[in-house]
Enzyme design. Sequence first.
Site, mmCIF file in Angstrom:
data_model
loop_
_atom_site.group_PDB
_atom_site.id
_atom_site.type_symbol
_atom_site.label_atom_id
_atom_site.label_comp_id
_atom_site.label_asym_id
_atom_site.label_seq_id
_atom_site.Cartn_x
_atom_site.Cartn_y
_atom_site.Cartn_z
ATOM 1 N N ASP A 26 -0.283 -6.841 -0.125
ATOM 2 C CA ASP A 26 1.114 -6.477 -0.387
ATOM 3 C C ASP A 26 1.752 -7.436 -1.387
ATOM 4 O OD1 ASP A 26 3.397 -4.954 -0.123
ATOM 5 O OD2 ASP A 26 4.051 -5.906 1.745
ATOM 6 N N ASN A 74 2.756 5.735 1.662
ATOM 7 C CA ASN A 74 2.986 5.387 0.252
ATOM 8 C C ASN A 74 3.250 6.613 -0.636
ATOM 9 O OD1 ASN A 74 0.708 2.565 0.379
ATOM 10 N ND2 ASN A 74 2.931 2.550 0.403
HETATM 11 C C1 IPE Z 1 1.306 -1.609 3.184
HETATM 12 O O1 IPE Z 1 2.219 -2.066 2.253
HETATM 13 C C2 IPE Z 1 0.383 -0.603 2.560
HETATM 14 C C3 IPE Z 1 -0.557 -1.139 1.579
HETATM 15 C C4 IPE Z 1 -0.717 -2.407 1.294
HETATM 16 C C5 IPE Z 1 -1.385 -0.164 0.918
HETATM 17 P P1 IPE Z 1 3.644 -1.375 2.085
HETATM 18 O O2 IPE Z 1 4.331 -2.104 0.993
HETATM 19 O O3 IPE Z 1 3.494 0.078 1.934
HETATM 20 O O4 IPE Z 1 4.305 -1.689 3.497
HETATM 21 P P2 IPE Z 1 5.848 -1.699 3.929
HETATM 22 O O5 IPE Z 1 6.482 -0.481 3.365
HETATM 23 O O6 IPE Z 1 6.450 -2.944 3.352
HETATM 24 O O7 IPE Z 1 5.818 -1.744 5.410
HETATM 25 C C1 IPE Z 2 1.126 -3.380 -2.391
HETATM 26 O O1 IPE Z 2 2.174 -3.811 -3.174
HETATM 27 C C2 IPE Z 2 0.382 -2.216 -3.006
HETATM 28 C C3 IPE Z 2 0.583 -0.940 -2.318
HETATM 29 C C4 IPE Z 2 1.327 -0.755 -1.263
HETATM 30 C C5 IPE Z 2 -0.074 0.213 -2.875
HETATM 31 P P1 IPE Z 2 3.608 -3.131 -3.132
HETATM 32 O O2 IPE Z 2 3.657 -2.076 -4.193
HETATM 33 O O3 IPE Z 2 3.945 -2.665 -1.784
HETATM 34 O O4 IPE Z 2 4.531 -4.351 -3.554
HETATM 35 P P2 IPE Z 2 5.955 -4.727 -2.984
HETATM 36 O O5 IPE Z 2 5.851 -4.770 -1.497
HETATM 37 O O6 IPE Z 2 6.891 -3.662 -3.449
HETATM 38 O O7 IPE Z 2 6.257 -6.055 -3.570
HETATM 39 MG MG MG Z 3 4.877 -3.542 -0.217
#
Ligand code: IPE
Ligand code: IPE
Ligand code: MG
Length: 248
Positions: A26, A74
């Site tokens: 993340d 997502n």
């Molecule tokens: C979790 O991250 C999913 C992945 C890393 C693919 P998210 O960014 O989607 O999680 P939330 O929304 O902060 O819980």
């Molecule tokens: C994790 O990074 C990747 C996926 C969830 C696909 P994020 O895109 O969630 O990054 P933040 O949480 O917005 O920083």
């Molecule tokens: Mg995230």
Amino acid sequence: MGNNLKRIENLIDNDKLPRHIAIIMDGNGRWARKRLMPRTMGHRAGMSSLKTVVMICAQMGISVLTVYAFSTENWRRPRDEVDYLMSLLVEYLHKELNELDQNNIRIKILGDYTSLPPKCQQEIEDAVLLTTHNSGMVFNIALNYGSRNEIIGAIKNLGEKLLSREINIDSITEEMFSSMLYTAGSPDPDLLIRTAGEMRISNFLLWQIAYTELWITDRMWPDFTKEDLLQAIWDYQQRDRRFGGLNK
Ligand code: IPE
Ligand code: IPE
Ligand code: MG
């Protein structure tokens, strides 16, 4: 920096490595925003971290590595970002497949990838098929993965088996249930790493992490290094895993 890496490397007990490491990758978006870049650039930078971590885990002799690449939730993101993530996945598999294969890594997908774009599905099937007989590290990519969805799938499967009298209700055990999840055949994760500081699980491996050790860092995924990974493993080795019992 380099010295610290050497120090941790020497501290790690190679006989007590986690068998299965799971990672919630993340913070790509926040990493990019801090640099005034589009979120997509954060995802691209995150791909390099993934490459590094996969190779280190395979070389260390970790049995299973599971990474959360795309959750069932997502899909709520803007279409452009979703498309970019999908094309990045195709690119990653395409570029890395030979090296993964040469390192005896077996690729598996957790999640329903049949709803992904056809090009993605093709790339995934090629990767899974090419590496299916590899006997080294299992590399699980959780893609369009959601733990609740996975559990409901297993329950439906059990329901069908009950209705057709293939099984009876008393034969339902924890082991049987585990064997109906995407992670069938793999041990539960010993260590779950989450980058970017959120103190939550975000629908990842809910059944499988009942006794997993959690390790959360504020580091954004694109900044995650070998040193961070080794630090997580070392910290894990200091934990007292009691599984509800008492320590000796
Ligand atoms: C979790 O991250 C999913 C992945 C890393 C693919 P998210 O960014 O989607 O999680 P939330 O929304 O902060 O819980
Ligand atoms: C994790 O990074 C990747 C996926 C969830 C696909 P994020 O895109 O969630 O990054 P933040 O949480 O917005 O920083
Ligand atoms: Mg995230």
